[in-house]
Design an enzyme around this catalytic site. Structure first.
Site, PDB file in Angstrom:
ATOM      1  N   ARG A   1      14.853  -3.696   1.442  1.00 46.76           N
ATOM      2  CA  ARG A   1      13.816  -4.354   0.627  1.00 46.76           C
ATOM      3  C   ARG A   1      14.241  -4.257  -0.838  1.00 46.76           C
ATOM      4  O   ARG A   1      14.736  -3.218  -1.267  1.00 46.76           O
ATOM      5  CB  ARG A   1      12.433  -3.713   0.823  1.00 46.76           C
ATOM      6  CG  ARG A   1      11.811  -4.010   2.193  1.00 46.76           C
ATOM      7  CD  ARG A   1      10.368  -3.528   2.264  1.00 46.76           C
ATOM      8  NE  ARG A   1       9.445  -4.446   1.622  1.00 46.76           N
ATOM      9  CZ  ARG A   1       8.132  -4.171   1.457  1.00 46.76           C
ATOM     10  NH1 ARG A   1       7.634  -3.014   1.860  1.00 46.76           N
ATOM     11  NH2 ARG A   1       7.329  -5.041   0.884  1.00 46.76           N
TER      12      ARG A   1
ATOM     13  N   GLN B   1      -3.090  -3.774   3.203  1.00 53.09           N
ATOM     14  CA  GLN B   1      -2.873  -2.335   2.987  1.00 53.09           C
ATOM     15  C   GLN B   1      -4.157  -1.637   2.545  1.00 53.09           C
ATOM     16  O   GLN B   1      -4.372  -0.464   2.868  1.00 53.09           O
ATOM     17  CB  GLN B   1      -1.795  -2.113   1.910  1.00 53.09           C
ATOM     18  CG  GLN B   1      -0.382  -2.472   2.321  1.00 53.09           C
ATOM     19  CD  GLN B   1      -0.013  -3.873   1.918  1.00 53.09           C
ATOM     20  OE1 GLN B   1      -0.860  -4.760   1.812  1.00 53.09           O
ATOM     21  NE2 GLN B   1       1.257  -4.117   1.703  1.00 53.09           N
TER      22      GLN B   1
ATOM     23  N   ARG C   1       5.986   1.655   4.565  1.00 57.17           N
ATOM     24  CA  ARG C   1       6.025   0.860   3.334  1.00 57.17           C
ATOM     25  C   ARG C   1       5.480   1.759   2.228  1.00 57.17           C
ATOM     26  O   ARG C   1       5.029   2.870   2.450  1.00 57.17           O
ATOM     27  CB  ARG C   1       5.284  -0.490   3.463  1.00 57.17           C
ATOM     28  CG  ARG C   1       4.160  -0.592   4.418  1.00 57.17           C
ATOM     29  CD  ARG C   1       2.983   0.235   4.045  1.00 57.17           C
ATOM     30  NE  ARG C   1       2.582   0.052   2.666  1.00 57.17           N
ATOM     31  CZ  ARG C   1       1.888   0.913   1.942  1.00 57.17           C
ATOM     32  NH1 ARG C   1       1.506   2.076   2.474  1.00 57.17           N
ATOM     33  NH2 ARG C   1       1.560   0.686   0.681  1.00 57.17           N
ATOM     34  N   GLY C   2       5.512   1.215   0.989  1.00 59.88           N
ATOM     35  CA  GLY C   2       5.165   2.040  -0.166  1.00 59.88           C
ATOM     36  C   GLY C   2       6.447   2.607  -0.740  1.00 59.88           C
ATOM     37  O   GLY C   2       7.277   3.174  -0.012  1.00 59.88           O
ATOM     38  N   ALA C   3       6.616   2.461  -2.068  1.00 59.91           N
ATOM     39  CA  ALA C   3       7.918   2.735  -2.689  1.00 59.91           C
ATOM     40  C   ALA C   3       8.488   4.117  -2.379  1.00 59.91           C
ATOM     41  O   ALA C   3       9.611   4.219  -1.871  1.00 59.91           O
ATOM     42  CB  ALA C   3       7.811   2.501  -4.198  1.00 59.91           C
TER      43      ALA C   3
ATOM     44  N   ASN D   1       4.100  -4.284  -8.937  1.00 58.31           N
ATOM     45  CA  ASN D   1       3.289  -3.691  -7.860  1.00 58.31           C
ATOM     46  C   ASN D   1       2.834  -4.817  -6.941  1.00 58.31           C
ATOM     47  O   ASN D   1       3.124  -5.992  -7.170  1.00 58.31           O
ATOM     48  CB  ASN D   1       2.102  -2.906  -8.432  1.00 58.31           C
ATOM     49  CG  ASN D   1       1.455  -2.021  -7.378  1.00 58.31           C
ATOM     50  OD1 ASN D   1       2.149  -1.321  -6.641  1.00 58.31           O
ATOM     51  ND2 ASN D   1       0.143  -2.048  -7.270  1.00 58.31           N
ATOM     52  N   LYS D   2       2.128  -4.455  -5.905  1.00 59.24           N
ATOM     53  CA  LYS D   2       1.691  -5.405  -4.886  1.00 59.24           C
ATOM     54  C   LYS D   2       1.057  -6.641  -5.514  1.00 59.24           C
ATOM     55  O   LYS D   2       0.281  -6.545  -6.455  1.00 59.24           O
ATOM     56  CB  LYS D   2       0.686  -4.675  -3.969  1.00 59.24           C
ATOM     57  CG  LYS D   2       0.092  -5.482  -2.847  1.00 59.24           C
ATOM     58  CD  LYS D   2       1.123  -6.200  -1.998  1.00 59.24           C
ATOM     59  CE  LYS D   2       2.199  -5.279  -1.445  1.00 59.24           C
ATOM     60  NZ  LYS D   2       3.352  -6.045  -0.872  1.00 59.24           N
TER      61      LYS D   2
ATOM     62  N   ASP E   1       5.976  -0.191  -7.700  1.00 62.49           N
ATOM     63  CA  ASP E   1       7.259  -0.238  -6.972  1.00 62.49           C
ATOM     64  C   ASP E   1       8.452  -0.106  -7.896  1.00 62.49           C
ATOM     65  O   ASP E   1       9.539   0.280  -7.474  1.00 62.49           O
ATOM     66  CB  ASP E   1       7.359  -1.541  -6.179  1.00 62.49           C
ATOM     67  CG  ASP E   1       6.387  -1.501  -5.023  1.00 62.49           C
ATOM     68  OD1 ASP E   1       5.199  -1.802  -5.244  1.00 62.49           O
ATOM     69  OD2 ASP E   1       6.804  -1.099  -3.924  1.00 62.49           O
TER      70      ASP E   1
HETATM   71  O1  MRU Z   1       4.696  -4.023   0.375  1.00 61.44           O
HETATM   72  P1  MRU Z   1       4.323  -2.571   0.251  1.00 61.44           P
HETATM   73  O2  MRU Z   1       3.156  -2.172   1.093  1.00 61.44           O
HETATM   74  O3  MRU Z   1       5.514  -1.672   0.416  1.00 61.44           O
HETATM   75  O4  MRU Z   1       3.857  -2.425  -1.268  1.00 61.44           O
HETATM   76  C1  MRU Z   1       3.393  -1.176  -1.684  1.00 61.44           C
HETATM   77  C2  MRU Z   1       2.847  -1.166  -3.059  1.00 61.44           C
HETATM   78  O5  MRU Z   1       2.827  -2.169  -3.738  1.00 61.44           O
HETATM   79  C3  MRU Z   1       2.441   0.164  -3.604  1.00 61.44           C
HETATM   80  O6  MRU Z   1       1.384   0.020  -4.502  1.00 61.44           O
HETATM   81  C4  MRU Z   1       3.633   0.831  -4.317  1.00 61.44           C
HETATM   82  O7  MRU Z   1       4.750   0.853  -3.474  1.00 61.44           O
HETATM   83  C5  MRU Z   1       3.330   2.206  -4.761  1.00 61.44           C
HETATM   84  S1  MRU Z   1       3.208   3.320  -3.392  1.00 61.44           S
HETATM   85  C6  MRU Z   1       2.925   4.883  -3.981  1.00 61.44           C
END
Ligand code: MRU
Length: 347
Positions: free
Chosen positions: A88, A197, A45-47, A248-249, A238
């Site tokens: 996603r 996370q 996960r993470g963009a 973002n999250k 994201d």
């Molecule tokens: O649902 P996730 O864990 O994929 O969400 C991740 C985030 O919100 C991060 O902050 C974002 O992707 C930036 S990662 C460098």
């Protein structure tokens, strides 16, 4: 040192982020469908990491398709590309990586290349997406370090670290950059309900680097800000709209509003691949709604009564007016973002 995602001879290897920090295990995926499912299930996960993993999965899919059905290569690849892109919705890095891979494939086939030729180009492109992201994170770290005072307590939300990228991280890259510049940085990590996370991933990777890290629950941040215990906030994103609104999250918006109320700078670090110039503002960013069980259960154990209604939007929008600066690999953009981000794109 962990590897977030890598291409192996027969598949794509990921550190299993659902199991961290209790278990450091790796999974090897053997088809593009398995890769898409791993993105959906948040094994990775993470963009940026999602985009990189998708690119590796597409290279794998191209190799398998060229071997099994070379006559139907383009049609089958179109199906695989569309399926990967749907894994996603919010992180634009996924669509961005799929587009890069599709463009390379189309260009190769249009110029008389055969499927094997396209496969070789797609393998190179996927690795380039990975390597460019690592370089971008290091550059963000160097640019962002200048925003951090000599001694600072920094709040971060979710995980925008090495686990969310090819390595080093975006928001955590800024923190690492400041530490490497000799600054005395203490990190407060929001636990980040419901996937944790912050508690599981940010705490794990920062401690592995010997960075002073303290875990708090999401509801504690405002109180600590009011008590003067937080100097700045840095988070990842994201998707960033052309006007600087950021997705973002879930919970990021709350942190940003509290930071403004308490006079604390709120910074966002993200590579150019996270900026969606086709999205005019945050309202046009799709927000993923995930399964209610992520909220009603903790590690497979039900904690909420049967029959309760549940909302589980995985991301929120923080309007640009709360964002003091956006750090990319090209430098630091300041408001108004419509012009500063557009100028950064031209650099
Ligand atoms: O649902 P996730 O864990 O994929 O969400 C991740 C985030 O919100 C991060 O902050 C974002 O992707 C930036 S990662 C460098």
């Amino acid at each position: 040192m962990f590897r977030t995602a890598e291409r192996t001879a027969h598949g794509v290897r990921l550190i299993d982020q659902r199991k961290l920090p209790l278990e450091e295990t790796y999974v090897e995926l053997r088809s593009p469908e398995q890769v898409a499912q791993a993105i959906r299930d948040m094994v990775v996960r993470g963009a940026p990491a999602i985009g990189i993993t998708a690119a590796f999965g597409l290279a794998l899919g191209a190799k398998q398709t060229a071997a099994a059905q070379p006559q139907r290569f383009s049609e089958e690849m179109e199906r695989i590309l569309a399926h990967m892109e749907s894994a996603r919705p919010t992180a634009v890095n996924l669509a961005w990586a799929v587009r890069r891979m599709r463009d390379v494939m189309t260009e190769r086939l249009a110029n008389g290349g055969d499927p094997d030729d396209a496969v070789a180009a797609l393998e190179r492109e996927a690795q380039a997406i990975h390597d460019e992201d690592l370089a971008a994170c290091k550059a963000m770290g160097a640019h962002g370090a200048a925003l951090v005072p000599e001694q600072a307590t920094v709040l971060t939300h979710c995980n925008a670290g090495g686990l969310a990228t090819a390595g080093y991280g975006t928001a955590l890259g800024v923190i690492r950059g400041a530490v490497e510049a000799g600054k005395r940085v203490r990190v407060l990590a929001d636990e980040t309900r419901p996937f944790l996370q912050g508690a599981r991933l940010t705490a794990w990777e920062l401690l592995a680097d010997g960075i002073d890290t303290t875990l708090i629950t999401d509801g504690m941040a405002g109180s600590l800000m009011r008590r003067g215990e937080i100097d700045l906030v840095v988070v990842g994103s994201d998707r960033i709209a052309a006007n600087g609104d950021i997705a973002n999250k879930i919970g990021t918006y709350t942190v940003a509003v509290l930071a403004k109320e308490n006079g604390i700078p709120f910074y966002v670090a993200a590579p150019m691949s996270t900026i969606d110039f086709d999205c005019p503002d945050g309202d046009s960013i799709p927000i993923e709604e995930r399964d209610p069980s992520e909220v009603t259960e903790l590690f497979g154990t039900r904690v909420a009564p049967d029959g309760v209604g549940v909302r589980n939007p995985a991301f929120d929008i923080t309007p640009a007016r709360y964002v003091h600066a956006i750090v990319t690999e090209r430098g630091v953009a300041r408001p108004p973002y419509v012009t500063s981000l557009a100028a950064m794109r031209e650099r």
